[in-house]
Write a protein that holds these residues in place. Structure first.
Motif, short mmCIF file in Angstrom:
data_model
loop_
_atom_site.label_atom_id
_atom_site.label_comp_id
_atom_site.label_asym_id
_atom_site.label_seq_id
_atom_site.Cartn_x
_atom_site.Cartn_y
_atom_site.Cartn_z
N PHE A 104 0.92 -1.31 0.09
CA PHE A 104 -0.01 0.08 -0.04
C PHE A 104 0.86 1.32 -0.06
CE2 PHE A 104 -2.64 -3.41 1.68
CZ PHE A 104 -4.19 -2.95 1.32
N ASN A 108 -1.84 7.69 1.38
CA ASN A 108 -3.26 7.66 1.29
C ASN A 108 -3.79 6.30 1.69
OD1 ASN A 108 -2.59 6.39 -0.88
ND2 ASN A 108 -3.71 7.82 -2.20
N ALA A 110 -3.97 3.50 -0.02
CA ALA A 110 -4.29 3.13 -1.31
C ALA A 110 -3.63 1.94 -1.69
CB ALA A 110 -4.47 4.22 -2.67
N TYR A 139 -0.86 -0.37 -9.01
CA TYR A 139 -1.82 0.75 -9.20
C TYR A 139 -1.03 1.91 -8.88
CZ TYR A 139 -5.44 -2.97 -8.31
OH TYR A 139 -6.07 -4.27 -8.28
N ASN A 142 -3.86 6.88 -7.33
CA ASN A 142 -5.36 7.37 -7.39
C ASN A 142 -6.14 6.17 -7.73
OD1 ASN A 142 -4.43 6.76 -10.24
ND2 ASN A 142 -5.13 8.77 -10.91
N GLY A 143 -5.59 5.11 -7.80
CA GLY A 143 -6.34 3.95 -7.85
C GLY A 143 -6.34 3.25 -9.25
#
Length: 239
Positions: A104, A108, A110, A139, A142-143
Motif C-alpha cells: 500500500f 493515502n 491506497a 496501481y 489514485n487507484g
C-alpha cells in the motif's frame, strides 16, 4: 515493465516490480500517515511468518514499512512508517500454503498492488520479493491500474502490460519461463518513438522501431530501443 527491479537476467529478461534501483540507507520520519498510530508496536498474529507491527486504518496487519521512491532509503526496510513510502500487509495463506501479501501507499493507504502470493521460503520483508504464481496488478496512488503481470513458479509468464495514466497501453511484453517469447510493443508517451516485434526464446525474430520523429530505425538501433523501453520509460511508476 511492471516489475520491481532493473536487473537483467539475460539479454532481455527483467526480474522484478516495477523498475526500481533498490538503495539501502536509513531514514526515519514521524508515523502519522494513513491512520497509523504514532508508534507501531509488534502485536500477535496467528499465522504471520514475521511479527506484525500494527494495523492500518482499514485493520490490515502491517508486517513491513519501506522507504520512499527517489530517496536514499528507496525500498529499504523499516519498522516505522516512512513519509511517502509504502507498507506491506500479510493476508494469510492460500489453499496451497503460499503466503499472501499486499503493498500500500503510505500517504493515502491506497493499494500499490493487488494481493499476491509468495513462496513460503521467500523473505516477505524484501521489497523486491517475487510473486510466485498468478496475476499481480499494480496501481497508481489514485487507484488507476498501472500494470498487470503474471507469474508461474516465480517466473514471468504471459503478458506484462504497463498502462499510461490515461489508460492506454505504453508497453506489452510477452514472456515464457522468464524469456521474452511472443509479440512485444512499446511507445514512449507523447512521442512517436516506438518499437514492436516478435521474440522466440529470448531471441528477436522480427523487430521494427521508429525515432521520436517517426523515422524508421535500423535493426541494431531498434534492439537498443527495445532494451531502453524496458528500463528507462517508466519514470512515472509511482505517480
Amino acid at each position: 515493465m511492471t516489475t520491481r527491479s532493473t536487473g537483467l537476467c539475460n539479454k532481455w529478461t527483467m526480474l522484478t516490480m516495477a523498475v526500481l534501483p533498490l538503495l539501502v540507507a536509513c531514514q526515519s520520519v514521524p508515523t502519522q500517515e494513513a491512520g497509523l498510530s504514532k508508534q507501531a508496536t509488534a502485536v500477535a498474529s496467528q499465522d504471520a511468518p514475521v511479527p506484525v507491527l500494527g494495523k492500518d486504518a482499514k485493520g490490515h496487519s502491517i508486517i513491513a514499512f519501506f522507504g520512499a521512491p527517489d530517496t536514499d532509503s528507496e525500498g529499504s526496510l523499516f519498522k516505522e512508517a516512512q513519509q511517502g513510502g509504502f507498507y506491506r500487509v500479510y493476508t494469510g495463506k492460500n489453499a496451497a500454503g503460499q503466503l499472501q501479501v499486499q503493498d500500500f501507499y503510505q500517504a493515502n493507504g491506497a493499494p500499490q498492488t493487488s494481493v499476491f502470493v509468495v513462496d513460503p521460503a521467500a523473505n516477505v520483508l524484501d521489497w523486491a520479493v517475487l510473486p510466485q504464481d498468478g496475476q499481480i496488478t499494480f496501481y497508481r496512488p489514485n487507484g488507476a491500474v498501472r500494470g498487470v503481470t503474471t507469474y508461474q513458479q516465480g517466473k514471468l509468464e504471459g503478458k506484462d502490460i504497463y498502462y499510461n495514466a490515461d489508460g492506454t497501453e505504453r508497453s506489452v511484453y510477452t514472456w515464457r519461463n522468464d524469456l521474452l517469447d511472443g509479440p512485444f510493443f512499446a511507445q514512449y508517451p507523447g512521442s512517436q518513438s516506438r518499437v514492436e516485434g516478435v521474440a522466440k526464446d529470448d531471441a528477436i525474430v522480427s523487430i521494427k522501431a521508429f525515432d521520436d520523429r517517426g523515422q524508421p530505425l535500423p535493426q541494431e538501433d531498434a534492439e537498443r530501443l527495445l532494451e531502453a523501453s524496458m528500463i528507462f520509460w517508466y519514470d512515472d511508476i509511482f505517480q
